[in-house]
Design a protein around this motif. Structure first.
Motif, short mmCIF file in Angstrom:
data_model
loop_
_atom_site.label_atom_id
_atom_site.label_comp_id
_atom_site.label_asym_id
_atom_site.label_seq_id
_atom_site.Cartn_x
_atom_site.Cartn_y
_atom_site.Cartn_z
N ALA A 1 -7.21 -4.78 -2.58
CA ALA A 1 -8.00 -3.86 -3.42
C ALA A 1 -7.88 -2.45 -2.86
O ALA A 1 -7.70 -2.25 -1.65
CB ALA A 1 -9.46 -4.29 -3.46
N LEU A 2 -7.98 -1.50 -3.76
CA LEU A 2 -8.04 -0.09 -3.37
C LEU A 2 -9.33 0.47 -3.94
O LEU A 2 -9.62 0.29 -5.13
CB LEU A 2 -6.84 0.68 -3.92
N PHE A 3 -10.11 1.13 -3.09
CA PHE A 3 -11.38 1.73 -3.52
C PHE A 3 -11.19 3.24 -3.60
O PHE A 3 -10.84 3.87 -2.59
CB PHE A 3 -12.49 1.37 -2.53
N CYS A 4 -11.40 3.81 -4.79
CA CYS A 4 -11.33 5.26 -4.99
C CYS A 4 -12.76 5.72 -5.26
O CYS A 4 -13.28 5.53 -6.36
CB CYS A 4 -10.44 5.60 -6.18
N ILE A 5 -13.38 6.32 -4.24
CA ILE A 5 -14.83 6.49 -4.29
C ILE A 5 -15.19 7.95 -3.98
O ILE A 5 -14.91 8.44 -2.88
CB ILE A 5 -15.51 5.59 -3.22
N PHE B 1 -11.30 -0.99 -12.22
CA PHE B 1 -12.67 -1.38 -12.54
C PHE B 1 -13.63 -0.21 -12.29
O PHE B 1 -13.73 0.29 -11.17
CB PHE B 1 -13.13 -2.55 -11.67
N GLU B 2 -14.34 0.18 -13.34
CA GLU B 2 -15.40 1.19 -13.17
C GLU B 2 -16.77 0.53 -13.07
O GLU B 2 -17.72 1.15 -12.59
CB GLU B 2 -15.38 2.18 -14.34
N GLN B 3 -16.86 -0.71 -13.57
CA GLN B 3 -18.09 -1.50 -13.42
C GLN B 3 -17.71 -2.85 -12.82
O GLN B 3 -17.78 -3.87 -13.50
CB GLN B 3 -18.79 -1.72 -14.77
N PRO B 4 -17.26 -2.85 -11.58
CA PRO B 4 -16.73 -4.09 -11.02
C PRO B 4 -17.83 -5.12 -10.79
O PRO B 4 -18.99 -4.76 -10.55
CB PRO B 4 -16.13 -3.65 -9.69
N SER B 5 -17.44 -6.39 -10.86
CA SER B 5 -18.35 -7.46 -10.46
C SER B 5 -17.82 -8.01 -9.13
O SER B 5 -16.66 -7.77 -8.76
CB SER B 5 -18.37 -8.56 -11.52
N LEU B 6 -18.64 -8.77 -8.44
CA LEU B 6 -18.18 -9.40 -7.20
C LEU B 6 -17.02 -10.33 -7.50
O LEU B 6 -16.08 -10.44 -6.71
CB LEU B 6 -19.31 -10.22 -6.56
N GLU B 7 -17.08 -10.98 -8.65
CA GLU B 7 -16.03 -11.93 -9.03
C GLU B 7 -14.68 -11.21 -9.18
O GLU B 7 -13.65 -11.75 -8.80
CB GLU B 7 -16.41 -12.64 -10.34
N ASP B 8 -14.70 -9.99 -9.72
CA ASP B 8 -13.45 -9.22 -9.83
C ASP B 8 -12.84 -9.01 -8.45
O ASP B 8 -11.62 -9.06 -8.27
CB ASP B 8 -13.71 -7.84 -10.45
N LEU C 1 -3.99 -6.81 -7.94
CA LEU C 1 -4.56 -5.72 -7.15
C LEU C 1 -5.66 -5.07 -7.99
O LEU C 1 -5.44 -4.72 -9.15
CB LEU C 1 -3.48 -4.70 -6.79
N SER C 2 -6.83 -4.97 -7.41
CA SER C 2 -7.95 -4.32 -8.11
C SER C 2 -8.15 -2.93 -7.56
O SER C 2 -8.19 -2.74 -6.34
CB SER C 2 -9.25 -5.11 -7.88
N ILE C 3 -8.27 -1.96 -8.46
CA ILE C 3 -8.65 -0.61 -8.05
C ILE C 3 -10.09 -0.41 -8.52
O ILE C 3 -10.37 -0.47 -9.72
CB ILE C 3 -7.73 0.47 -8.63
N VAL C 4 -10.98 -0.22 -7.55
CA VAL C 4 -12.41 -0.06 -7.84
C VAL C 4 -12.74 1.44 -7.75
O VAL C 4 -12.42 2.08 -6.74
CB VAL C 4 -13.25 -0.86 -6.83
N VAL C 5 -13.35 1.95 -8.81
CA VAL C 5 -13.59 3.39 -8.91
C VAL C 5 -15.08 3.71 -8.88
O VAL C 5 -15.87 3.07 -9.60
CB VAL C 5 -12.98 3.92 -10.23
N GLY C 6 -15.45 4.68 -8.07
CA GLY C 6 -16.80 5.24 -8.12
C GLY C 6 -16.65 6.72 -8.39
O GLY C 6 -16.04 7.45 -7.59
N THR C 7 -17.14 7.19 -9.53
CA THR C 7 -16.90 8.59 -9.91
C THR C 7 -18.06 9.17 -10.70
O THR C 7 -18.74 8.46 -11.43
CB THR C 7 -15.60 8.69 -10.76
N MET C 8 -18.26 10.47 -10.53
CA MET C 8 -19.23 11.19 -11.37
C MET C 8 -18.50 11.98 -12.45
O MET C 8 -18.86 11.95 -13.61
CB MET C 8 -20.05 12.18 -10.52
N TYR C 9 -17.46 12.70 -12.04
CA TYR C 9 -16.81 13.65 -12.95
C TYR C 9 -15.38 13.25 -13.32
O TYR C 9 -14.68 14.04 -13.95
CB TYR C 9 -16.83 15.04 -12.33
N GLY C 10 -14.95 12.07 -12.89
CA GLY C 10 -13.65 11.56 -13.32
C GLY C 10 -12.50 11.76 -12.35
O GLY C 10 -11.41 11.24 -12.58
N GLY C 11 -12.72 12.51 -11.27
CA GLY C 11 -11.63 12.75 -10.32
C GLY C 11 -11.12 11.45 -9.68
O GLY C 11 -9.91 11.23 -9.59
#
Ligand SMILES: Cc1cc2nc3c(=O)[nH]c(=O)nc-3n(C[C@H](O)[C@H](O)[C@H](O)COP(=O)(O)O)c2cc1C
Length: 152
Positions: free
Chosen positions: A50-54, A36-43, A4-14
């Motif tokens: 996958a869970l996206f926390c954005i 993953f904070e710098q995910p690749s397509l391959e990941d 399971l990949s967790i993909v993160v998009g964050t400015m301040y860490g929340g």
């Protein structure tokens, strides 16, 4: 063990904090979890769930760490038909029309590429919820349960 990949998009860490808090819930459910904070397509293509926390910045914009990944999704249009995913979008309703804009846009893009969202998107409003984990942890517990995601 399924990945399971967790993909993160964050400015301040929340959003990263949310990812770290929910990771053990998925491990208990039987997954090998990577954040993953710098995910690749391959990941993304290497996992079926996958869970996206954005979170959203600017005027409905993606946080900088996730911009290259989103650009590749848009430019290369990979087929994601084997991917099932969930979205936790962090935002602030005082921004009006751009509320959770990045999480919503990524959700739409993933759907366009053939991925299947499981359940509804969680949108965490900073105007109502000071710590996003307070909303995210129970939501993930319920998500795992309702979508029968626990593996033997
Ligand atoms: C400069 C700035 C711009 C923002 N723009 C938006 C926006 O357009 N829409 C929205 O829903 N939230 C917006 N937010 C709120 C953040 O998405 C929200 O505070 C979120 O919890 C931050 O998550 P993070 O700690 O992972 O970066 C903005 C916050 C800042 C500081």
């Amino acid at each position: 063990m399924p990945k399971l990949s967790i993909v993160v998009g964050t400015m301040y860490g929340g959003a990263l904090d949310v990812a770290e808090q929910v990771k053990p819930l998925f491990e208990t459910a039987g997954y090998d979890v990577d954040i993953f904070e710098q995910p690749s397509l391959e990941d993304l293509q290497a996992c079926e769930l996958a869970l996206f926390c954005i979170s959203t910045t600017g005027s409905g914009d993606f946080p900088g760490n996730i911009v290259p990944f989103v650009r590749r999704l848009r430019d290369e249009s990979p087929a994601l038909s084997t991917l099932r995913y969930g979205v936790i979008a962090l935002g602030d309703s005082s921004y009006g029309d751009t509320f959770c804009g990045a999480g919503r846009a990524l959700d739409a893009l993933l759907e366009e590429l053939g991925a299947e969202r499981l359940g509804e998107r969680l949108e965490v409003d900073a105007m109502e919820t000071f710590m996003a984990d307070d909303a995210a942890v129970p939501w993930v517990e319920q998500w795992i349960d309702e979508q029968a995601l626990t593996v033997a």
